[in-house]
Every structure is written in structure tokens, then in C-alpha cells.
Design an enzyme around this catalytic site. Structure first.
Site, short mmCIF file in Angstrom:
data_model
loop_
_atom_site.label_atom_id
_atom_site.label_comp_id
_atom_site.label_asym_id
_atom_site.label_seq_id
_atom_site.Cartn_x
_atom_site.Cartn_y
_atom_site.Cartn_z
CB SER A 175 -0.86 0.00 1.27
OG SER A 175 -1.53 1.21 1.44
CE1 TYR A 223 -4.05 -1.82 5.35
CE2 TYR A 223 -3.45 0.41 4.72
CZ TYR A 223 -3.79 -0.88 4.36
OH TYR A 223 -3.86 -1.23 3.03
N1 LIG Z 1 -8.70 -0.72 -1.20
C1 LIG Z 1 -7.66 0.09 -1.07
O1 LIG Z 1 -7.78 1.32 -1.10
C2 LIG Z 1 -6.26 -0.49 -0.87
C3 LIG Z 1 -5.18 0.39 -1.04
C4 LIG Z 1 -3.90 -0.09 -0.87
C5 LIG Z 1 -3.70 -1.41 -0.55
N2 LIG Z 1 -4.75 -2.23 -0.38
C6 LIG Z 1 -4.46 -3.63 -0.01
O2 LIG Z 1 -4.98 -4.47 -1.02
C7 LIG Z 1 -5.34 -5.73 -0.46
C8 LIG Z 1 -6.76 -6.04 -0.86
O3 LIG Z 1 -7.60 -5.01 -0.37
P1 LIG Z 1 -9.06 -4.76 -0.93
O4 LIG Z 1 -9.35 -3.33 -0.72
O5 LIG Z 1 -9.20 -5.37 -2.27
O6 LIG Z 1 -9.90 -5.55 0.19
P2 LIG Z 1 -11.25 -6.40 0.09
O7 LIG Z 1 -12.07 -5.98 -1.05
O8 LIG Z 1 -11.82 -6.33 1.47
O9 LIG Z 1 -10.69 -7.85 -0.18
C9 LIG Z 1 -9.86 -8.46 0.78
C10 LIG Z 1 -9.55 -9.87 0.33
O10 LIG Z 1 -8.72 -10.48 1.34
C11 LIG Z 1 -9.38 -11.65 1.84
N3 LIG Z 1 -9.06 -11.78 3.26
C12 LIG Z 1 -9.18 -10.87 4.24
N4 LIG Z 1 -8.81 -11.40 5.42
C13 LIG Z 1 -8.44 -12.68 5.15
C14 LIG Z 1 -7.97 -13.77 5.95
N5 LIG Z 1 -7.80 -13.64 7.27
N6 LIG Z 1 -7.68 -14.94 5.35
C15 LIG Z 1 -7.86 -15.10 4.02
N7 LIG Z 1 -8.29 -14.11 3.21
C16 LIG Z 1 -8.58 -12.93 3.78
C17 LIG Z 1 -10.87 -11.38 1.59
O11 LIG Z 1 -11.66 -12.56 1.52
P3 LIG Z 1 -12.46 -13.14 2.78
O12 LIG Z 1 -13.08 -11.97 3.49
O13 LIG Z 1 -13.44 -14.09 2.20
O14 LIG Z 1 -11.43 -13.83 3.62
C18 LIG Z 1 -10.79 -10.72 0.21
O15 LIG Z 1 -10.62 -11.69 -0.79
C19 LIG Z 1 -5.13 -5.59 1.05
O16 LIG Z 1 -3.90 -6.16 1.41
C20 LIG Z 1 -5.12 -4.10 1.27
O17 LIG Z 1 -4.37 -3.72 2.40
C21 LIG Z 1 -6.05 -1.80 -0.54
#
Ligand SMILES: NC(=O)c1ccc[n+]([C@@H]2O[C@H](COP(=O)([O-])OP(=O)(O)OC[C@H]3O[C@@H](n4cnc5c(N)ncnc54)[C@H](OP(=O)(O)O)[C@@H]3O)[C@@H](O)[C@H]2O)c1
Length: 231
Positions: A135, A148
Site C-alpha cells: 500500500s 495499518y
Molecule cells: N482498497 C484500497 O484502497 C487499498 C489500497 C492499498 C492497498 N490495499 C491492499 O490491497 C489488499 C486487498 O484489499 P481490498 O481493498 O481489495 O480488500 P477487500 O475488497 O476487502 O478484499 C480483501 C480480500 O482479502 C481476503 N481476506 C481478508 N482477510 C483474510 C484472511 N484472514 N484470510 C484469508 N483471506 C482474507 C478477503 O476474503 P475473505 O473476506 O473471504 O477472507 C478478500 O478476498 C489488502 O492487502 C489491502 O491492504 C487496498
């Protein structure tokens, strides 16, 4: 690599958001994709013939090992390992709790570290790419998001070390550092609040392009910031 060779990806957190977009783009390119998530089987294209889902919590090392055994028995080697499973939310210092720390670090740091440990032996030497979805919060701090940010800074240290450690096998390591992306993790925000957010497909396109580069080229860091605004 033989052009007809099956290309296999393992994607933690590949069922929603950024991970879902990466899974879908790789499936559309003909890759076999293994998705690990607590509700991986709810992935929108779970019934695609190239897709296998593994309902596991990345905080449960035995469950991750079990899914690696299933992956190993279904393919020769893994070409892309994407560590995308993660959680994020604000934790102002005055109210930050040990439970929040444990959830953020167990998922974002330990989950990524031990999934890497378990899947690394399956990676194809001379070819594979390991992608950590970090991130912008792994590059700088943000008020009220300290836990975070700390978890993503820890992930950056691990990714940098893996880049060195896996180099003798010619396995490349990429850290993807997006700004704000409109994913289900931000479903609680109003559309007005997300109007400057990027879409997950854009992050996935760049990530997949880095994965598909020839083996001589390594995208070490993919920092994709919002044109306007902050986290
Ligand atoms: N959205 C943003 O603005 C952003 C920005 C920078 C970085 N990121 C990073 O990108 C990644 C994905 O984020 P996102 O925004 O796409 O989130 P999201 O839509 O909430 O998706 C998160 C994914 O991770 C899985 N997950 C969460 N906890 C888990 C666990 N304990 N075991 C296995 N799987 C797990 C979820 O599936 P289940 O809930 O079914 O487990 C889902 O597939 C993260 O690492 C986040 O920090 C996001």
C-alpha cells in the site's frame, strides 16, 4: 518457458476487490488460478474451469499448508504467487486496541509471511514472480491509520528481504503500493467520498503486466497513487 506450458497462479485474497480483479484478469489470459480466502468459494468466477478455490484463513498456518498440498497435487509448478489478503481500517492511537493490532498484523504481516513460506517451494525457478499487495501506507504514515501503516511497513521489509533471498532462484519479487482503491473494504463510504478512488481493475492491469514481463525484468515497486486526494 514453453509457450504451451500451463501457467499457474496462487492468489491470497483473490476473491474480492483488488485480488478479485487480478484473479479475473489472469483467468481471462488462460492462467490456472488458485484462490485462498475465508470465503474463496464465493468468488464471482469460482465456477470458471481454470479456477480452484480454497476456503482458508491466512492466519491459520495449517489450513494454508493444506491448501498448498492441494495446489501441489494439481500442477507441476506455480508461476505467480500474489499475497493480497489483507484488512485495513483506522485505529486512532487513543482507542487502538490489542485486538485490532492482532487482526491487522496476523492478517497483513504473518498471513503474508507464512503463505510465502509455504508456497515458495512450489515456485518455478527462473520464471516465477511473487507479488505483495502492499500500500501507499507501506511508504508513508497517515494520521489515525498507524497500525495499518505499521503492518504495511513491516510487509515492505519482508518483501525487500524476499527479493534478495529468492534472487539466486531467479524468482522476482514485486511490491504493489496502491493509493485508495474502490473495493468492498470501502463499501461503508458514500460515493461522494470515493470519487477520486481508483478502480481495482487498473491496479490489476499493472500487476498482471509486471507478472507477465520476461524473466530478465523485475518490477520491484509498483507505486500507483491517486491523481487527487489521499488515503
Ligand atoms: N482498497 C484500497 O484502497 C487499498 C489500497 C492499498 C492497498 N490495499 C491492499 O490491497 C489488499 C486487498 O484489499 P481490498 O481493498 O481489495 O480488500 P477487500 O475488497 O476487502 O478484499 C480483501 C480480500 O482479502 C481476503 N481476506 C481478508 N482477510 C483474510 C484472511 N484472514 N484470510 C484469508 N483471506 C482474507 C478477503 O476474503 P475473505 O473476506 O473471504 O477472507 C478478500 O478476498 C489488502 O492487502 C489491502 O491492504 C487496498
Amino acid at each position: 518457458m514453453n509457450q504451451t506450458m500451463e501457467r499457474v497462479a496462487v492468489i491470497t485474497g483473490g476473491s474480492l476487490g483488488i485480488g478479485e480483479a487480478i484473479s479475473t484478469q489472469l483467468l481471462n489470459l488462460g492462467w490456472k488460478v488458485h484462490i485462498l480466502a475465508r470465503r474463496a468459494s464465493s468468488y464471482i468466477h469460482a465456477d470458471h474451469e481454470g479456477c480452484r478455490t480454497h476456503d482458508v484463513d491466512v492466519r491459520d498456518l495449517d489450513a494454508v499448508k493444506h491448501s498448498a498440498d492441494a495446489v501441489a497435487s494439481s500442477c507441476e509448478r506455480v508461476d505467480a504467487l500474489v499475497l493480497c489478503a489483507g484488512v485495513g481500517y483506522p485505529t486512532p492511537l487513543s482507542s487502538a486496541s490489542r485486538a485490532q493490532y492482532d487482526e491487522l498484523f496476523d492478517t497483513n504481516v504473518a498471513g503474508a509471511i507464512f503463505s510465502t513460506q509455504v508456497f515458495t517451494p512450489l515456485l518455478r525457478d527462473g520464471q516465477a514472480v511473487v507479488t505483495f499487495v502492499s500500500s501507499i501506507a507501506g511508504r508513508r504514515g497517515f494520521a489515525d491509520w498507524s497500525l495499518y501503516c505499521a503492518s504495511k511497513h513491516a510487509l515492505e521489509g519482508f518483501a525487500a528481504s524476499m527479493r534478495d533471498e529468492l534472487r539466486p532462484r531467479r524468482i522476482r519479487v514485486t511490491s504493489v503500493q496502491p493509493g485508495s482503491v474502490d473495493t468492498p473494504s470501502y463499501d461503508h463510504l458514500r460515493s461522494e467520498e470515493k470519487k477520486e478512488f481508483m478502480d481495482p481493475e487498473s491496479i490489476a492491469e499493472l500487476t498482471v503486466a509486471a507478472i507477465q514481463l520476461p524473466p530478465q525484468a523485475c518490477v520491484e515497486t509498483l507505486f500507483v497513487n491517486n491523481a487527487v486526494g489521499d488515503l
